[in-house]
Design an enzyme around this catalytic site. Structure first.
Site, PDB file in Angstrom:
ATOM      1  N   GLY A   6       0.669  -4.829   1.020  1.00 53.07           N
ATOM      2  CA  GLY A   6      -0.555  -4.951   0.224  1.00 53.07           C
ATOM      3  C   GLY A   6      -0.326  -5.676  -1.094  1.00 53.07           C
ATOM      4  O   GLY A   6      -1.268  -6.239  -1.665  1.00 53.07           O
TER       5      GLY A   6
ATOM      6  N   ALA B 161       0.868  -1.178   0.000  1.00 59.03           N
ATOM      7  CA  ALA B 161       0.000   0.000   0.000  1.00 59.03           C
ATOM      8  C   ALA B 161       0.901   1.224   0.000  1.00 59.03           C
ATOM      9  O   ALA B 161       2.082   1.144   0.373  1.00 59.03           O
ATOM     10  CB  ALA B 161      -0.904  -0.022   1.220  1.00 59.03           C
TER      11      ALA B 161
ATOM     12  N   GLU C 118      -0.580  -9.195  -0.164  1.00 57.52           N
ATOM     13  CA  GLU C 118      -2.003  -9.436   0.146  1.00 57.52           C
ATOM     14  C   GLU C 118      -2.828  -9.563  -1.140  1.00 57.52           C
ATOM     15  O   GLU C 118      -3.746 -10.378  -1.208  1.00 57.52           O
ATOM     16  CB  GLU C 118      -2.527  -8.316   1.054  1.00 57.52           C
ATOM     17  CG  GLU C 118      -1.896  -8.396   2.439  1.00 57.52           C
ATOM     18  CD  GLU C 118      -2.293  -7.245   3.337  1.00 57.52           C
ATOM     19  OE1 GLU C 118      -1.949  -6.094   2.987  1.00 57.52           O
ATOM     20  OE2 GLU C 118      -2.943  -7.476   4.362  1.00 57.52           O
TER      21      GLU C 118
ATOM     22  N   GLU D 198       4.858  -4.802   7.254  1.00 53.58           N
ATOM     23  CA  GLU D 198       4.132  -3.700   7.912  1.00 53.58           C
ATOM     24  C   GLU D 198       4.627  -3.420   9.319  1.00 53.58           C
ATOM     25  O   GLU D 198       4.654  -2.269   9.758  1.00 53.58           O
ATOM     26  CB  GLU D 198       2.623  -4.005   7.946  1.00 53.58           C
ATOM     27  CG  GLU D 198       1.916  -3.858   6.609  1.00 53.58           C
ATOM     28  CD  GLU D 198       1.925  -5.116   5.758  1.00 53.58           C
ATOM     29  OE1 GLU D 198       2.731  -6.037   6.023  1.00 53.58           O
ATOM     30  OE2 GLU D 198       1.112  -5.175   4.813  1.00 53.58           O
TER      31      GLU D 198
HETATM   32  N1  COA Z   1       4.569   3.112  -0.876  1.00 56.51           N
HETATM   33  C1  COA Z   1       4.920   4.271  -1.461  1.00 56.51           C
HETATM   34  N2  COA Z   1       6.027   4.415  -2.204  1.00 56.51           N
HETATM   35  C2  COA Z   1       6.809   3.331  -2.359  1.00 56.51           C
HETATM   36  C3  COA Z   1       6.504   2.107  -1.762  1.00 56.51           C
HETATM   37  C4  COA Z   1       5.309   2.017  -1.014  1.00 56.51           C
HETATM   38  N3  COA Z   1       4.902   0.885  -0.436  1.00 56.51           N
HETATM   39  N4  COA Z   1       7.490   1.227  -2.077  1.00 56.51           N
HETATM   40  C5  COA Z   1       8.349   1.880  -2.837  1.00 56.51           C
HETATM   41  N5  COA Z   1       7.958   3.170  -3.005  1.00 56.51           N
HETATM   42  C6  COA Z   1       8.617   4.240  -3.769  1.00 56.51           C
HETATM   43  C7  COA Z   1       9.806   4.789  -3.031  1.00 56.51           C
HETATM   44  O1  COA Z   1       9.403   5.757  -2.079  1.00 56.51           O
HETATM   45  C8  COA Z   1      10.587   5.378  -4.170  1.00 56.51           C
HETATM   46  O2  COA Z   1       9.975   6.603  -4.541  1.00 56.51           O
HETATM   47  P1  COA Z   1      10.892   7.927  -4.803  1.00 56.51           P
HETATM   48  O3  COA Z   1      11.762   7.546  -5.978  1.00 56.51           O
HETATM   49  O4  COA Z   1       9.893   8.979  -5.112  1.00 56.51           O
HETATM   50  O5  COA Z   1      11.688   8.132  -3.560  1.00 56.51           O
HETATM   51  C9  COA Z   1      10.350   4.395  -5.301  1.00 56.51           C
HETATM   52  O6  COA Z   1       9.158   3.698  -4.956  1.00 56.51           O
HETATM   53  C10 COA Z   1      11.456   3.372  -5.456  1.00 56.51           C
HETATM   54  O7  COA Z   1      11.654   2.729  -4.226  1.00 56.51           O
HETATM   55  P2  COA Z   1      13.076   2.631  -3.492  1.00 56.51           P
HETATM   56  O8  COA Z   1      12.819   2.423  -2.032  1.00 56.51           O
HETATM   57  O9  COA Z   1      13.930   3.771  -3.866  1.00 56.51           O
HETATM   58  O10 COA Z   1      13.654   1.298  -4.162  1.00 56.51           O
HETATM   59  P3  COA Z   1      14.732   0.314  -3.515  1.00 56.51           P
HETATM   60  O11 COA Z   1      15.154  -0.585  -4.618  1.00 56.51           O
HETATM   61  O12 COA Z   1      15.791   1.065  -2.802  1.00 56.51           O
HETATM   62  O13 COA Z   1      13.932  -0.548  -2.437  1.00 56.51           O
HETATM   63  C11 COA Z   1      12.049  -1.789  -1.598  1.00 56.51           C
HETATM   64  C12 COA Z   1      12.889  -1.414  -2.833  1.00 56.51           C
HETATM   65  C13 COA Z   1      10.857  -2.581  -2.085  1.00 56.51           C
HETATM   66  C14 COA Z   1      12.899  -2.666  -0.646  1.00 56.51           C
HETATM   67  C15 COA Z   1      11.612  -0.500  -0.862  1.00 56.51           C
HETATM   68  O14 COA Z   1      11.017   0.375  -1.801  1.00 56.51           O
HETATM   69  C16 COA Z   1      10.603  -0.734   0.245  1.00 56.51           C
HETATM   70  O15 COA Z   1      10.975  -1.218   1.321  1.00 56.51           O
HETATM   71  N6  COA Z   1       9.338  -0.372   0.016  1.00 56.51           N
HETATM   72  C17 COA Z   1       8.292  -0.427   1.027  1.00 56.51           C
HETATM   73  C18 COA Z   1       7.837  -1.847   1.253  1.00 56.51           C
HETATM   74  C19 COA Z   1       6.787  -1.867   2.351  1.00 56.51           C
HETATM   75  O16 COA Z   1       7.037  -1.592   3.500  1.00 56.51           O
HETATM   76  N7  COA Z   1       5.565  -2.235   1.965  1.00 56.51           N
HETATM   77  C20 COA Z   1       4.455  -2.312   2.868  1.00 56.51           C
HETATM   78  C21 COA Z   1       3.673  -1.056   2.851  1.00 56.51           C
HETATM   79  S1  COA Z   1       2.274  -1.136   3.942  1.00 56.51           S
END
Ligand code: COA
Length: 270
Positions: free
Chosen positions: A121, A76, A124, A144
């Site tokens: 999400g 999400a 999910e 989460e």
């Molecule tokens: N919600 C909003 N934005 C997200 C996102 C999410 N769940 N997951 C990734 N993004 C965005 C990042 O903020 C970034 O945006 P920006 O370029 O404007 O800063 C872009 O997507 C790329 O992500 P980034 O984190 O730079 O890539 P990465 O390769 O370094 O890391 C992940 C990849 C998947 C490990 C990391 O993005 C992450 O941990 N995401 C969140 C996962 C999460 O907690 N999901 C549950 C949400 S309830």
């Protein structure tokens, strides 16, 4: 992009791509710069497309995937979650659950093509699909807890039911993802394939299901999905009712006759 599966409703889609061919409708979450994170607008579009596709008799199978090489859906949208009031959070979770349930309750098979990160999400969503094929590069998890929240789109229930409470609690309490081979060994995904072969493998499976008998598949899906929430006696009754209903179809006659004639069946969906 306007989308109307039944010709009666349209919605301008900004966050999804929808394509349909040979009985297979593919829904692609299209926010690759945000790793396809599900914001509320995307969730609403998904709800709409799933609803209209459900009514479209030419769609026999649905494939859900994420745009780009990196992510299925990375969760999400955390930017939106950051601003949620408790009341809005309640609505957001309920709406997310409703969309996931709608997917799970479809009477046609839904395949998640997990082409990369399936987190929060995103996992999910994959869990609400009936089958999951994953790239060997995929990572799957419910992180989460690391954000101070918990899964809110059904993950606490579906992950637990799919892989058992011990493994599910380990994933949810630590928030650590598992890689695709580990996910396959847990039964979290049905199959893992090389990233370059994922599309072809998924479409081959989708094509196979698209040739299958819709009434039989609908019966299997309802008995398996609804039956999970029932006592065994009620679930067996449901199975019997769906078995009898499938026997009312032309496809039943064709399938059984084709066996007796030693030929391949030609199901028509009637
Ligand atoms: N919600 C909003 N934005 C997200 C996102 C999410 N769940 N997951 C990734 N993004 C965005 C990042 O903020 C970034 O945006 P920006 O370029 O404007 O800063 C872009 O997507 C790329 O992500 P980034 O984190 O730079 O890539 P990465 O390769 O370094 O890391 C992940 C990849 C998947 C490990 C990391 O993005 C992450 O941990 N995401 C969140 C996962 C999460 O907690 N999901 C549950 C949400 S309830």
């Amino acid at each position: 992009m306007p989308f109307s599966a039944d010709g009666t409703q349209t919605m301008d889609l900004k966050n999804l791509l929808v394509t349909a061919a040979d009985g297979v409708t593919t829904i692609t979450i299209n926010r690759p710069d945000k790793l396809n994170a599900l914001n509320q607008a995307t969730l609403a579009e998904l709800d709409h497309v799933v609803g209209t596709t459900a009514q479209d008799p030419s769609t026999r199978v649905i494939v859900i995937t994420g745009q780009g090489q990196k992510a299925f859906v990375a969760g999400a949208d955390i930017k939106e979650i950051n601003h949620l009031s408790p009341l809005k959070a309640h609505q957001f979770s309920q709406y997310g659950q409703q969309v996931m349930r709608r997917i799970e309750r479809l009477d046609k098979p839904v395949i998640a093509m997990v082409n990369g990160f399936a987190l929060g999400g995103g996992l999910e969503l994959a869990l609400a699909c009936h089958l999951r094929l994953a790239s060997d590069k995929a990572q799957l998890g419910l992180p989460e807890v690391k954000l101070g929240i918990l899964p809110g789109f059904g993950g606490t229930q579906r992950l637990t039911r799919l892989i058992g409470r011990g493994q599910a609690l380990s994933m949810m309490l630590t928030g650590e993802p598992v890689d695709a081979p580990t996910a396959a060994s847990m039964g979290l995904v049905n199959q893992t394939v090389g990233a370059e072969a994922l599309l072809e493998t998924t479409m081959r499976l989708a094509a196979q299901l698209a040739q299958s008998a819709p009434a039989a598949m609908a019966g299997i899906l309802e008995a398996a999905v609804l039956g999970e929430d029932m006592d065994l006696t009620s679930a067996l009754s449901l199975e019997t009712a769906r078995f009898a209903l499938a026997c009312a179809s032309e496809d039943m006659k064709e399938g059984t006759q084709a066996f007796l004639d030693k030929r391949a069946p030609q199901f028509t969906g009637n």
